[in-house]
Design an enzyme around this catalytic site. Sequence first.
Site, PDB file in Angstrom:
ATOM      1  N   GLU A  61       0.800  -1.249   0.036  1.00  0.00           N
ATOM      2  CA  GLU A  61       0.079   0.085   0.008  1.00  0.00           C
ATOM      3  C   GLU A  61       0.723   1.303  -0.133  1.00  0.00           C
ATOM      4  O   GLU A  61       2.042   1.121   0.368  1.00  0.00           O
ATOM      5  CB  GLU A  61      -0.796  -0.129   1.258  1.00  0.00           C
ATOM      6  CG  GLU A  61      -1.799   1.203   1.310  1.00  0.00           C
ATOM      7  CD  GLU A  61      -2.961   0.989   2.609  1.00  0.00           C
ATOM      8  OE1 GLU A  61      -2.678   0.129   3.382  1.00  0.00           O
ATOM      9  OE2 GLU A  61      -3.552   1.932   2.627  1.00  0.00           O
ATOM     10  N   ASN A 208     -12.335  -1.143  -0.225  1.00  0.00           N
ATOM     11  CA  ASN A 208     -11.880  -1.600   0.777  1.00  0.00           C
ATOM     12  C   ASN A 208     -12.323  -1.082   2.133  1.00  0.00           C
ATOM     13  O   ASN A 208     -12.676  -0.140   2.320  1.00  0.00           O
ATOM     14  CB  ASN A 208     -10.182  -1.093   0.884  1.00  0.00           C
ATOM     15  CG  ASN A 208      -9.634  -1.396   1.725  1.00  0.00           C
ATOM     16  OD1 ASN A 208      -9.202  -2.825   2.211  1.00  0.00           O
ATOM     17  ND2 ASN A 208      -9.260  -0.473   2.883  1.00  0.00           N
ATOM     18  N   GLU A 209     -12.607  -2.243   2.971  1.00  0.00           N
ATOM     19  CA  GLU A 209     -13.315  -2.025   4.287  1.00  0.00           C
ATOM     20  C   GLU A 209     -14.312  -0.876   4.214  1.00  0.00           C
ATOM     21  O   GLU A 209     -14.175   0.256   4.734  1.00  0.00           O
ATOM     22  CB  GLU A 209     -12.032  -1.281   5.293  1.00  0.00           C
ATOM     23  CG  GLU A 209     -10.897  -2.494   5.652  1.00  0.00           C
ATOM     24  CD  GLU A 209      -9.994  -2.223   6.792  1.00  0.00           C
ATOM     25  OE1 GLU A 209     -10.089  -1.218   7.277  1.00  0.00           O
ATOM     26  OE2 GLU A 209      -9.191  -3.345   6.943  1.00  0.00           O
ATOM     27  N   TYR A 275      -6.539  -9.087  11.832  1.00  0.00           N
ATOM     28  CA  TYR A 275      -5.427  -8.603  12.249  1.00  0.00           C
ATOM     29  C   TYR A 275      -4.907  -9.369  13.683  1.00  0.00           C
ATOM     30  O   TYR A 275      -6.161  -9.466  14.617  1.00  0.00           O
ATOM     31  CB  TYR A 275      -5.100  -7.171  12.428  1.00  0.00           C
ATOM     32  CG  TYR A 275      -4.937  -6.749  11.054  1.00  0.00           C
ATOM     33  CD1 TYR A 275      -3.607  -6.666  10.690  1.00  0.00           C
ATOM     34  CD2 TYR A 275      -5.795  -5.983  10.165  1.00  0.00           C
ATOM     35  CE1 TYR A 275      -3.348  -6.074   9.217  1.00  0.00           C
ATOM     36  CE2 TYR A 275      -5.483  -5.442   9.124  1.00  0.00           C
ATOM     37  CZ  TYR A 275      -4.254  -5.476   8.556  1.00  0.00           C
ATOM     38  OH  TYR A 275      -3.977  -4.921   7.179  1.00  0.00           O
ATOM     39  N   GLU A 332      -6.443  -8.963   4.056  1.00  0.00           N
ATOM     40  CA  GLU A 332      -5.418  -8.368   5.079  1.00  0.00           C
ATOM     41  C   GLU A 332      -5.175  -9.295   6.302  1.00  0.00           C
ATOM     42  O   GLU A 332      -6.195  -9.500   6.677  1.00  0.00           O
ATOM     43  CB  GLU A 332      -5.970  -7.015   5.406  1.00  0.00           C
ATOM     44  CG  GLU A 332      -5.774  -6.105   4.248  1.00  0.00           C
ATOM     45  CD  GLU A 332      -6.231  -4.624   4.514  1.00  0.00           C
ATOM     46  OE1 GLU A 332      -5.998  -4.122   5.889  1.00  0.00           O
ATOM     47  OE2 GLU A 332      -6.582  -3.840   3.771  1.00  0.00           O
ATOM     48  N   GLN A 381       2.189  -6.211   5.406  1.00  0.00           N
ATOM     49  CA  GLN A 381       2.322  -6.034   4.251  1.00  0.00           C
ATOM     50  C   GLN A 381       3.672  -6.547   3.652  1.00  0.00           C
ATOM     51  O   GLN A 381       4.606  -6.731   4.621  1.00  0.00           O
ATOM     52  CB  GLN A 381       2.138  -4.693   3.958  1.00  0.00           C
ATOM     53  CG  GLN A 381       0.587  -3.873   4.185  1.00  0.00           C
ATOM     54  CD  GLN A 381       0.317  -2.627   3.733  1.00  0.00           C
ATOM     55  OE1 GLN A 381       1.146  -2.000   2.929  1.00  0.00           O
ATOM     56  NE2 GLN A 381      -0.846  -1.969   4.158  1.00  0.00           N
TER      57      GLN A 381
END
Length: 528
Positions: A61, A208-209, A275, A332, A381
């Site tokens: 990103e 995204n999100e 996460y 992610e 990432q």
Amino acid sequence: MTKSGWALGARRLAIGAAAMLGMMAVSATALAQSAIKADITVQADKPGATINPEIYGQFAEHLGRSIYEGLWVGPDSPIPNTRGLRNDVVEALRRMKVPVLRWPGGCFADEYDWRDGIGPRDKRPVRVNTTWGGVGENNAFGTHEFFDLVEMLGTKAYVSGNLGTGTPREMAQWIEYMTAEGNSTLAQERRKNGRDKPWKLDYFGIGNETWGCGGNMKPEYSADLHRRYVTFVRKAGGKETMEFASGANDKDVNFTEVMMRDAGKFMDGLTLHYYTLPTGDWKKKGAATQFDEGEWISTLSRTLEMDHIIQAHAAVMDKYDPEKKVGLIVDEWGTWYDVEPGTNPGFLYQQNTLRDAVVGAVNFHIFQAHADRVRMANIAQMVNVLQSMILTDKERMLLTPTYHVFEMFNVHQGATYIPVSIKAPEYAYGDFKVPSVHAGASRDAAGKLHLTLANLDPNRPASVSAKLEGVSARKVEGRILTAPAMNSHNSFAKPDVVKPVAFNGAKVKGDTVTIDLPAKSVVVLELR
Ligand code: AHR
């Protein structure tokens, strides 16, 4: 992969991931510091789905030093580069094998105007990266530079489109610019900017999100918006492009439910983000290197949650899509710690220890056990951000323990999933209990069986007996990743503290492989 659908393996998975991790409680005091005993059965007679190589995917990103410095230094840099992309990083990533790369975000994607990143670099506008540190984004790395990187790495392209602040027209026009063959004005513009042939756009993410930085939407609105945008994306597209809808966070299965119910027929994949935070608290997540056994086990316990999270979302998807046409795209995942002291909080720069390697191994085993639904996963990432493969400091570069575990496990990419059942004592500390031994297996196209194992216990070795069913082997070879301490890590001064070496602790006799698995280690075995 063709647009006609995901290539499922010859057989669906016969055994749920939970059933494969059967555990036997054994009193820790009785065993003192001796080796724990674990029994594994490798069920090669019950092969499952093909493990999509994309499960080992990456994400880069426009955030901190991920793109700028980490990947892109520009053609005039003294750092050796090819057309601006740094040679050391590209070479290391090629060795590791990157099956797919997601770009340009993340949250960044929903503010990105693709037109800012094409044409002569000295004429590209400078924007403010409002999500990540408020720094200037000079757009030197744009569509052409991304596909140059994709082609250098020999990877598939996954581009995330702007649903949050962009229009369907802008999204469709970007796709036309990337994929049009003919003489349309956008195809001609691409040629004028140096690229004659269209690129292969393998995957396109619509937003995204959407529940958060992508627009704070409710799932009903998100589903409607997806239906609207994907209509024009598909017309513009790339017959070979698969489209993903932006999906749920963490345990929010209602989000998946509504997306599948209202828009399930309009997508090839639905995304999921999860996460791992050592403390589970976003305000004080825990440090990357300064942690004790309490945070070692809490991190592993929270990362093991991935299995239950996938099971919950997959069950909802099964209800609306029993044929498993829609992939669950975990685009992610990884550890998220407090940033390294003294670094920009908006840059999400963190170190990476042996603990991260074990986290990687556990998640790969989980994704593989769900290979019939999980078609892609992208760690967050690739360089210099969160759980990275590579860290850079100007001209210096180091490979993290996470890099090494990705490289060791690349033997599973594209192989057939082989179920593994495990009986092992739990490793317990404080309020947490986790399985001491975690494992996964696959058989590749050449018929070689690969067994990967992780010992989650930082104190006690494991004496593992693996029974082979439906396969025979006479030879075993392997590599191991371990280190003196839970928080051992590679630094620019000492870049080789944690790296894989040959492993001589496995022997095969008849239908059984015995493995002396050191405490806090990850092992890959090849059986022939
Ligand atoms: O990976 C960092 C950020 O985490 C991404 O930009 C966003 O999608 C997520 O919240």
